[in-house]
Design a protein around this motif. Structure first.
Motif: not given
Length: 430
Positions: A218, A240, A244
């Motif tokens: 990740s 993000t 994610f």
């Protein structure tokens, strides 16, 4: 260690073979890694003593990370004078910490940027073999070379190492290949870069249940997104990882199952459950390490002493031998703190920070690859003793060393010019 020395042709061949063998073998079983490390050490001795003149320029040209590594290793050696551990555990700990010495040794053995790129191509080939094997296992193909299947269901699709190690390796590999694609893939090979990266990340998030590897994966994707965005939008990239991971929790059952189990185990531990679950043991190990550091903040308790410190804390809490230790607190910074005190944590941070500072001197592709590998190493060290553990420690140290060489070594023409200049006869001054 800038490689500004002359060497016989056979030494040059030996040097390149030893570097390439280790670059490939870090993807393979531990026996291959050990043999390649032994070859590298022997080749290093031969190169050091066989060059004309001897490459003593390393004493003033070594990068700062080498100094930090030498200081850290010398501190570990010195701690044997006051360690509370049996001699066998002390030497075992020193040997494990010695993996860090691969970074200066590999950097010394790589003379040019081109050699570093070739070594990285060997590293890529080794990782591609592991990935292809994992996906073949997923397809139901039995592989005679699979050695990771030891009754642990999580290792079902792991090949040579545990699912934890392989998931971290695959995440780092995807980042190295993507950021270094311009130097590592040519012609038709470039069409395989995206499929290889997707295969690596797919292996991490859908085949292997390693939570640390999934966090590293990740982080690699998030870092890529941050660099992809314009500078004014990079602050938004902080969202993000959350987005994610939320998507993975929805679409990837292995990720959901592992993180759901982690949450349950952490909740049970907070409520006083002392059963030796994965998260429960980690949290108890962290607590025990902090107690040890608080009691011995200046010099620690010496190399290999973690087990004794953990057992002592457990006994003081009234539960001796209830959750036996397996050799380390599953957190690299705390391990250095237990063995060397607060100064040990400073030394480890110094090693990692010096690599980051060196990366700022690199070109675009090498800088991003190095910083990605460094971030992966830091995350792995936060949840495991990644540099201390066998195989994954070798993998991370070799990867960091290859990235440093690719980013800092001169190209072949500049290296040849340096050789000629450094060995040209001096001109008398009038």
């Amino acid at each position: 260690m800038d490689g500004d020395f002359l060497e016989a042709k056979w030494l040059a061949v030996l040097r390149r073979i030893s570097v390439g063998a280790l670059a490939v073998s870090v993807s393979l079983p531990m026996g291959f890694v050990s043999a390649s490390k032994a070859l590298l050490v022997l080749a290093g001795i031969a190169v050091f003593w066989g060059c004309t003149p001897r490459p003593l320029g390393w004493r003033v040209k070594r990068p700062p990370v080498n100094t930090w590594i030498y200081l850290g290793f010398l501190a570990i050696l010195a701690s044997g004078l006051w360690t509370q551990a049996p001699e066998a555990l002390m030497w075992k700990s020193i040997n494990h910490h010695g993996t860090l010495l691969l970074i200066p040794l590999l950097y010394f053995m790589i003379k040019t940027k081109n050699e570093a790129h070739w070594a990285l191509r060997g590293y890529v080939l080794g990782q591609l073999f592991v990935l292809a094997s994992s996906w073949a296992l997923f397809a139901g193909i039995s592989l005679p070379w699979q050695t990771a299947l030891d009754g642990n269901k999580g290792n079902q699709f792991a090949v040579f190492s545990s699912y934890l190690d392989q998931s971290i390796m695959a995440s780092v590999f995807a980042a190295i290949l993507w950021h270094g694609r311009a130097n590592l893939a040519t012609g038709w090979q470039r069409f395989g870069v995206i499929p290889a990266c997707l295969a690596a990340l797919g292996c991490v998030f859908f085949l292997l249940p390693g939570r640390t590897g999934q966090l590293v994966g990740s982080a690699m994707v998030s870092l890529w997104v941050m660099w992809l965005l314009p500078s004014r939008l990079r602050l938004a990239a902080l969202c993000t990882p959350v987005i994610f991971m939320a998507a993975l929790l929805v679409f990837s059952k292995p990720v959901y199952d592992r993180f759901d189990a982690s949450w349950a185990e952490a909740r049970d531990y907070a409520q006083g459950d002392t059963r030796p679950t994965s998260i429960g043991f980690r949290l108890e190990a962290y607590r025990s390490a902090l107690v040890s550091i608080r009691e011995h903040p200046l010099a620690g308790t010496g190399a290999g002493s973690w087990g004794q410190q953990y057992d002592a804390v457990q006994s003081a809490a009234g539960r001796p031998n209830e959750n036996p230790t397996d050799g380390n607190p599953h957190q690299e910074f705390l391990l250095w703190g237990v063995e060397l005190g607060l100064g040990g944590i400073v030394l480890l941070i110094g090693i990692l920070a010096s690599i980051f500072r060196l990366s700022l001197r690199m070109d675009f592709a090498e800088r991003r690859a190095t910083q990605s590998a460094l971030l992966a190493t830091i995350i792995a060290c936060l949840f495991n003793c990644a540099l201390y553990d066998a195989l994954i420690g070798d993998y991370l140290c070799v990867t960091l060393a290859l990235c440093l060489a690719a980013g800092l070594k001169p190209d072949a023409r500049e290296s040849a010019e340096n050789d000629r200049a450094s060995h040209a006869p001096a001109v008398a001054q009038p």
